[in-house]
Design an enzyme around this catalytic site. Structure first.
Site, PDB file in Angstrom:
ATOM      1  N   ASP A   6       1.025  -1.355  -0.637  1.00  0.00           N
ATOM      2  CA  ASP A   6       0.053  -0.343   0.103  1.00  0.00           C
ATOM      3  C   ASP A   6       0.608   0.648  -0.569  1.00  0.00           C
ATOM      4  O   ASP A   6       2.337   1.013   0.212  1.00  0.00           O
ATOM      5  CB  ASP A   6      -1.475  -0.014   0.972  1.00  0.00           C
ATOM      6  CG  ASP A   6      -1.692   0.904   1.200  1.00  0.00           C
ATOM      7  OD1 ASP A   6      -1.766   1.704   0.374  1.00  0.00           O
ATOM      8  OD2 ASP A   6      -1.300   1.879   2.087  1.00  0.00           O
ATOM      9  N   ASP A   8      -0.213   5.091   1.212  1.00  0.00           N
ATOM     10  CA  ASP A   8      -0.542   6.170   2.069  1.00  0.00           C
ATOM     11  C   ASP A   8      -0.230   5.368   3.395  1.00  0.00           C
ATOM     12  O   ASP A   8      -1.023   4.607   3.359  1.00  0.00           O
ATOM     13  CB  ASP A   8      -1.798   7.264   1.899  1.00  0.00           C
ATOM     14  CG  ASP A   8      -2.237   7.854   0.838  1.00  0.00           C
ATOM     15  OD1 ASP A   8      -0.775   7.578  -0.542  1.00  0.00           O
ATOM     16  OD2 ASP A   8      -2.732   8.133   0.460  1.00  0.00           O
TER      17      ASP A   8
END
Ligand code: 2M8
Length: 271
Positions: A6, A8
């Site tokens: 991922d 953020d």
């Protein structure tokens, strides 16, 4: 070995979006030929910019598992059939953005609440809401599949989920934004598809080891589909929904914690 990550709050710092502390580790991974595959709620334009900035060359997954983009000159595996856009082979799993926008309007009407998303806001408003720069906010608004919208404070999560499901979509509910997603899309689905592609091209079908890194509930189905799931904490610790799974928790938030966790797990995997 493949790394799914991922962005953020996982590779990028959750508040400042900084990634510099992870650059030495990313350079080592590139030297060793270990793919680093972003699996994110961000758009293709946002990820393309980041890939350029940090020197990533592998495929990537955008908008919460709505599409897999594979550079057409990618050497990792034979390209599966599909359409080519701007130098990428695109495998679309989710719905188109116009469908998501229409869905958000219908869900708002059903709930009797205004639901506002990225398509309702100007670039300046997205800057205000996210802390992204003007250029980054423009890239975040260039959506192809999903609609992030302000999580309604006065609608219980179950009611929102029901309304979304009734319209044939999925929702990832976040503290600030929720994301309206096509029913076939998902980070886990995209990860499984990519692992199959790499596995099919692996010499003598050697099993591929997969590492996944995430920080929030929308990473759950990615983390459930890898061999080594790693949770990135925020400054307040790991997200409660990820903390009780018995998964390894990185020793610090992103990006420092990302680098340490990756180096540690790789040493164990390669040993
Ligand atoms: C949105 O995504 C974040 C998580 O990554 C969120 O839901 O808070 C997306 O619109 C993404 O495209 C954008 O870059 C990000 C900016 O904070 O917000």
């Amino acid at each position: 070995c493949i790394i799914f990550t991922d962005l953020d709050g996982t590779l990028l710092n959750g508040e400042t979006y900084a990634y510099q502390a992870a650059l030495p580790t990313l350079a080592k991974l590139a030297d060793q030929g270990i793919p680093v595959i972003p699996v994110t709620s961000k758009t293709r334009q946002e990820v393309a910019q980041l890939r350029q900035d940090v020197g990533l060359r592998d495929p990537f997954v955008v908008e919460n598992g709505s599409a897999i983009y594979i550079p057409i000159d990618h050497p990792g595996f034979a390209l599966p059939p599909g359409d080519d856009v701007d130098g990428y082979r695109v495998l679309q799993l989710g719905c188109n953005y116009v469908t998501a926008r229409a869905g958000l309007k219908a869900i708002a009407q059903d709930l009797g609440r205004p639901l506002k998303g990225f398509g309702d806001w100007t670039v300046d408003q997205v800057v205000q809401l996210t802390g992204l720069s003007f250029t980054e906010a423009k890239q975040a608004k260039a959506r192809e599949f999903t609609e992030p919208f302000m999580t309604p404070k006065n609608v219980p999560a179950d009611q929102l989920r029901e309304a979304v499901a009734a319209m044939g979509f999925r929702v990832v509910i976040g503290d600030r934004f929720s994301h309206l997603i096509g029913s076939e899309a998902g980070k886990g689905h995209a990860v499984r598809q990519l692992v199959q592609l790499y596995q099919a091209s692996s010499p003598e079908a050697l099993p591929i080891t997969t590492i996944g890194l995430g920080n929030s509930p929308n990473d759950l189905d990615m983390l459930e589909n890898v061999d080594y799931p790693i949770v990135l904490p925020s400054a307040h610790g790991p997200h409660p929904q990820l903390a009780d799974r018995g998964w390894q928790v990185a020793p610090a938030p992103a990006p420092e914690g990302w680098a340490i966790a990756v180096e540690t797990v790789l040493a164990a995997v390669m040993a």
